[in-house]
Design a protein around this motif. Structure first.
Motif, PDB file in Angstrom:
ATOM      1  N   ASP A  54       1.246  -5.303 -10.863  1.00  0.00           N
ATOM      2  CA  ASP A  54       1.003  -5.804 -12.220  1.00  0.00           C
ATOM      3  C   ASP A  54       2.277  -6.235 -12.941  1.00  0.00           C
ATOM      4  N   VAL A  55       3.402  -5.632 -12.595  1.00  0.00           N
ATOM      5  CA  VAL A  55       4.639  -5.958 -13.317  1.00  0.00           C
ATOM      6  C   VAL A  55       5.453  -7.047 -12.590  1.00  0.00           C
ATOM      7  N   ILE A 259      -4.477  -3.777  -1.080  1.00  0.00           N
ATOM      8  CA  ILE A 259      -5.039  -5.120  -1.270  1.00  0.00           C
ATOM      9  C   ILE A 259      -6.264  -5.104  -2.190  1.00  0.00           C
ATOM     10  N   LEU A 260      -6.901  -3.932  -2.317  1.00  0.00           N
ATOM     11  CA  LEU A 260      -8.125  -3.852  -3.134  1.00  0.00           C
ATOM     12  C   LEU A 260      -7.852  -4.227  -4.593  1.00  0.00           C
ATOM     13  N   HIS A 261      -6.658  -3.934  -5.047  1.00  0.00           N
ATOM     14  CA  HIS A 261      -6.318  -4.226  -6.445  1.00  0.00           C
ATOM     15  C   HIS A 261      -6.455  -5.728  -6.714  1.00  0.00           C
ATOM     16  N   GLU A 262      -5.881  -6.544  -5.849  1.00  0.00           N
ATOM     17  CA  GLU A 262      -5.938  -7.996  -6.055  1.00  0.00           C
ATOM     18  C   GLU A 262      -7.346  -8.522  -5.760  1.00  0.00           C
ATOM     19  N   TYR A 288       5.112   3.683   3.542  1.00  0.00           N
ATOM     20  CA  TYR A 288       6.373   2.986   3.221  1.00  0.00           C
ATOM     21  C   TYR A 288       6.207   2.113   1.983  1.00  0.00           C
ATOM     22  N   MET A 289       5.098   1.391   1.929  1.00  0.00           N
ATOM     23  CA  MET A 289       4.855   0.548   0.756  1.00  0.00           C
ATOM     24  C   MET A 289       4.720   1.412  -0.504  1.00  0.00           C
ATOM     25  N   ARG A 290       4.140   2.612  -0.328  1.00  0.00           N
ATOM     26  CA  ARG A 290       3.900   3.481  -1.489  1.00  0.00           C
ATOM     27  C   ARG A 290       5.179   4.135  -2.009  1.00  0.00           C
ATOM     28  N   LEU A 291       6.294   3.943  -1.284  1.00  0.00           N
ATOM     29  CA  LEU A 291       7.566   4.475  -1.794  1.00  0.00           C
ATOM     30  C   LEU A 291       8.069   3.676  -2.996  1.00  0.00           C
ATOM     31  N   VAL A 292       7.494   2.488  -3.186  1.00  0.00           N
ATOM     32  CA  VAL A 292       7.922   1.645  -4.319  1.00  0.00           C
ATOM     33  C   VAL A 292       7.201   2.124  -5.577  1.00  0.00           C
ATOM     34  N   THR A 293       7.975   2.577  -6.558  1.00  0.00           N
ATOM     35  CA  THR A 293       7.381   3.054  -7.808  1.00  0.00           C
ATOM     36  C   THR A 293       8.038   2.336  -8.993  1.00  0.00           C
ATOM     37  N   LEU A 294       7.389   2.389 -10.130  1.00  0.00           N
ATOM     38  CA  LEU A 294       7.946   1.753 -11.333  1.00  0.00           C
ATOM     39  C   LEU A 294       9.299   2.359 -11.677  1.00  0.00           C
TER      40      LEU A 294
END
Ligand code: 13P
Ligand code: SF4
Length: 334
Positions: A54-55, A259-262, A288-294
């Protein structure tokens, strides 16, 4: 004050800056403010968390992210994805600062292809051209003729004359799928993505019995037994397009659940059912992808760290097959 100095020593070992922020900080607003201030662009993959997507300025599949990196005029790229995506950006934009919120965000598929072993394999077949999936390290790309993504692999393979022998690495599932649809007999490296390997035909069939009207959307990194059950096989971008454009209103989603979000953003009235992995659970996620946080994104922009670097000794050889991919894709309108 030099903010790099302030944070680096404390976080250097970890490879990410997860420093707490004052209570009440609006992380999304702060991230956007820093992007403006520093002329930074945020690229995010469809598998990242919803608030990361989203950001972001641009959310895309691996092909779109590489294309966007090649054309951005930002000074800083914050790549919200995994390490090979950051390397691809750095190779295409060596003069820019490329930040990855967490250097530990690797990729099991890229790691299933140790560059020295792949180079030795390639040397055994000097008459073969080498095609590598973008999910590889820069060192593997350096011994590659053309890079592909799941969004252009078929067309790029077909751009070689049928008499040209080919090696395809590292994903054995994507390679087998491309062999099947093109009738080629590419030699395949024996690698795989641990997330997509976990899907099984049994789980898809179970859900298909409960939702017989559902269309089955499958990423080609899945095993053949799963791909065979698909109504649509494609990259994340292709699956998203199909889901939004199809007349069906129920879908079984056989890929990483980010991918469900989009999917829901594009078609909120439709029903998307994540297929769980063989061992059970609600859905299938790439850790690994979930390591990305705001918070890591905010700290990365604030401190301009951690940055992705590529060994200059291999950079020239590694960027050539990526540029070839972009050229062929542009020629084919992909
Ligand atoms: P695409 O982005 O090409 O669909 O690939 C998915 C993937 O595995 C990214 O890591
Ligand atoms: Fe790598 Fe698989 Fe995660 Fe994609 S989903 S980044 S291929 S481990």
């Amino acid at each position: 004050m030099d903010k790099n100095k302030e944070v680096k020593p404390e976080w250097l070992e970890k490879g990410f800056a997860d420093e707490p922020v004052p209570a009440g900080t609006d992380l999304k607003a702060e991230i956007r403010r820093l992007c403006q201030e520093k002329n930074a662009v945020i690229l995010a993959h469809y598998y990242t968390e919803a608030d990361v997507q989203d950001v972001a300025d641009i959310v895309g599949d691996s092909l779109a992210l590489a294309q966007q990196a090649a054309r951005t005029d930002a000074d800083i790229i914050l790549m919200c994805g995994v390490h090979f995506m950051g390397e691809t950006c750095k190779l295409l934009c060596p003069a820019k600062k490329v930040l990855l919120p967490d250097l530990g965000a690797t990729c099991s598929l890229a790691e299933s292809c140790p560059p020295e072993e792949f180079a030795a394999f390639v040397r055994r077949y000097p008459d073969h051209k080498v095609i590598s999936y973008v999910n590889t390290s820069a060192a593997t790309k350096a011994v590659t003729d053309v890079v592909v993504t799941s969004g252009n692999a078929r067309q790029i393979v077909e751009s070689f004359p049928p008499s040209q022998p080919l090696i395809f690495g590292p994903d054995r599932n994507l390679g087998a799928y491309i062999n099947a649809v093109t009738g080629r007999q590419m030699l395949l490296w024996d690698g795989a993505c641990h997330v997509h390997e976990r899907f099984s035909a049994r789980r898809v069939e179970e859900l298909k019995r409960r939702f017989p009207e559902a269309k089955v959307l499958v990423h080609p990194e899945c095993r053949g037994e799963v791909v065979r059950l698909a109504d649509k096989v494609g990259s994340t971008a292709a699956l998203l397009r199909y889901a939004a454009e199809s007349e069906a209103d129920t879908f079984l989603v056989v890929t990483e659940s980010g991918i469900l979000h989009e999917m829901l953003r594009r078609a909120p009235q439709k029903k998307f059912i994540p297929v769980p992995p063989e061992e059970g659970g609600a859905c299938n996620e790439c850790g690994y992808m979930r390591l990305v946080t705001l918070r890591k994104m905010y700290n990365a922009l604030r401190c301009e760290w951690p940055a992705v670097e590529v060994d200059p000794a291999i950079a020239e050889a590694a960027v050539r097959p990526i540029r070839r991919m972009l050229e062929i894709s542009a020629r084919l309108g992909l």
